[in-house]
Design a protein around this motif. Structure first.
Motif, short mmCIF file in Angstrom:
data_model
loop_
_atom_site.label_atom_id
_atom_site.label_comp_id
_atom_site.label_asym_id
_atom_site.label_seq_id
_atom_site.Cartn_x
_atom_site.Cartn_y
_atom_site.Cartn_z
N THR A 8 0.86 -1.18 0.00
CA THR A 8 0.00 0.00 0.00
C THR A 8 0.90 1.23 0.00
N LYS A 9 0.31 2.34 -0.33
CA LYS A 9 1.10 3.58 -0.43
C LYS A 9 1.48 4.13 0.94
N ARG A 10 0.56 4.07 1.89
CA ARG A 10 0.76 4.80 3.14
C ARG A 10 0.74 3.96 4.41
N ILE A 11 0.28 2.75 4.35
CA ILE A 11 0.15 1.96 5.57
C ILE A 11 0.77 0.59 5.36
N GLY A 12 1.50 0.15 6.34
CA GLY A 12 2.16 -1.14 6.26
C GLY A 12 1.52 -2.14 7.20
N PRO A 13 1.96 -3.39 7.14
CA PRO A 13 1.36 -4.43 7.96
C PRO A 13 1.60 -4.25 9.46
N ARG A 14 2.59 -3.48 9.83
CA ARG A 14 2.91 -3.33 11.25
C ARG A 14 2.31 -2.07 11.87
N HIS A 15 1.54 -1.30 11.10
CA HIS A 15 0.95 -0.08 11.66
C HIS A 15 0.04 -0.42 12.84
N ASP A 16 -0.09 0.52 13.69
CA ASP A 16 -0.89 0.39 14.91
C ASP A 16 -2.29 -0.14 14.60
N GLN A 17 -2.71 -1.15 15.32
CA GLN A 17 -4.02 -1.78 15.14
C GLN A 17 -5.13 -1.06 15.90
N ARG A 18 -4.79 -0.22 16.85
CA ARG A 18 -5.81 0.40 17.71
C ARG A 18 -6.89 1.16 16.96
N PRO A 19 -6.57 1.96 15.93
CA PRO A 19 -7.67 2.66 15.23
C PRO A 19 -8.66 1.69 14.60
N ARG A 20 -8.17 0.58 14.05
CA ARG A 20 -9.07 -0.40 13.44
C ARG A 20 -9.94 -1.07 14.49
N ARG A 21 -9.34 -1.41 15.62
CA ARG A 21 -10.12 -2.02 16.70
C ARG A 21 -11.17 -1.05 17.22
N GLY A 22 -10.82 0.23 17.28
CA GLY A 22 -11.78 1.24 17.72
C GLY A 22 -12.96 1.35 16.77
N LEU A 23 -12.70 1.28 15.47
CA LEU A 23 -13.78 1.31 14.48
C LEU A 23 -14.73 0.13 14.68
N VAL A 24 -14.16 -1.04 14.92
CA VAL A 24 -14.99 -2.23 15.12
C VAL A 24 -15.82 -2.09 16.39
N ALA A 25 -15.22 -1.59 17.45
CA ALA A 25 -15.97 -1.40 18.70
C ALA A 25 -17.11 -0.41 18.50
N ALA A 26 -16.86 0.69 17.80
CA ALA A 26 -17.91 1.67 17.54
C ALA A 26 -19.02 1.07 16.67
N THR A 27 -18.62 0.29 15.68
CA THR A 27 -19.60 -0.36 14.80
C THR A 27 -20.44 -1.37 15.58
N ARG A 28 -19.82 -2.07 16.50
CA ARG A 28 -20.56 -3.04 17.34
C ARG A 28 -21.64 -2.32 18.14
N GLU A 29 -21.32 -1.14 18.67
CA GLU A 29 -22.30 -0.36 19.43
C GLU A 29 -23.44 0.14 18.54
N MET A 30 -23.10 0.54 17.29
CA MET A 30 -24.16 0.96 16.36
C MET A 30 -25.08 -0.21 16.04
N ALA A 31 -24.52 -1.40 15.90
CA ALA A 31 -25.33 -2.59 15.62
C ALA A 31 -26.30 -2.84 16.76
N LYS A 32 -25.82 -2.70 17.99
CA LYS A 32 -26.70 -2.90 19.15
C LYS A 32 -27.85 -1.91 19.15
N LEU A 33 -27.57 -0.67 18.74
CA LEU A 33 -28.64 0.33 18.67
C LEU A 33 -29.74 -0.08 17.69
N LEU A 34 -29.35 -0.83 16.67
CA LEU A 34 -30.31 -1.29 15.66
C LEU A 34 -30.87 -2.67 15.97
N GLY A 35 -30.53 -3.20 17.14
CA GLY A 35 -31.05 -4.49 17.54
C GLY A 35 -30.27 -5.68 16.99
N GLU A 36 -29.11 -5.43 16.41
CA GLU A 36 -28.26 -6.50 15.89
C GLU A 36 -27.22 -6.86 16.94
#
Length: 127
Positions: A8-36
């Motif tokens: 990739t141009k800007r991100i490598g395999p060793r880049h910090d995983q925390r932002p991606r995990r945060g996105l998943v956690a936020a998405t999980r909460e949105m799913a709960k709001l919709l009853g999923e």
């Protein structure tokens, strides 16, 4: 990280995983709001680069970063299949765990590795 393929141009395999995990956690909460219980995949589209995040069981995150020349539907198809197969590997590994500190290496079967590599090469035009 289990594996990395391509560049990739800007991100490598060793880049910090925390932002991606945060996105998943936020998405999980949105799913709960919709009853999923949860949304198993998250897709972000940029001007030229995209990212597909897929949950693999309850222990891993499959990340596919690709450009605008790649078909989104194919990425979603292959990511969903890879996530299912990896989740099965993790479940089998959990069942045969020898002890909390002793863990044997778990490798996907050779046919899965070959078919995944071929599919990725076809998808991203690497020959």
């Amino acid at each position: 990280m289990v594996t990395h393929r391509g560049a990739t141009k800007r991100i490598g395999p060793r880049h910090d995983q925390r932002p991606r995990r945060g996105l998943v956690a936020a998405t999980r909460e949105m799913a709960k709001l919709l009853g999923e219980e949860e949304f198993s995949a998250l897709f972000h589209q940029g001007k030229s680069d995209n990212i597909q995040l897929s949950l693999v069981g309850d222990r891993a995150l499959l990340t596919a970063i690709f450009d605008d020349q790649t078909t989104v539907g194919m990425v979603r198809l292959y990511a969903a299949e890879a996530a299912k197969r990896l989740a099965a590997i993790f479940r089998r590994r959990r069942r045969r765990r020898v002890g909390p500190l002793r863990q044997a290496a778990v490798e996907p079967d050779p046919a899965f590795r070959k078919s995944t590599a071929t599919a990725l090469d076809d998808l991203f035009g690497n020959k």
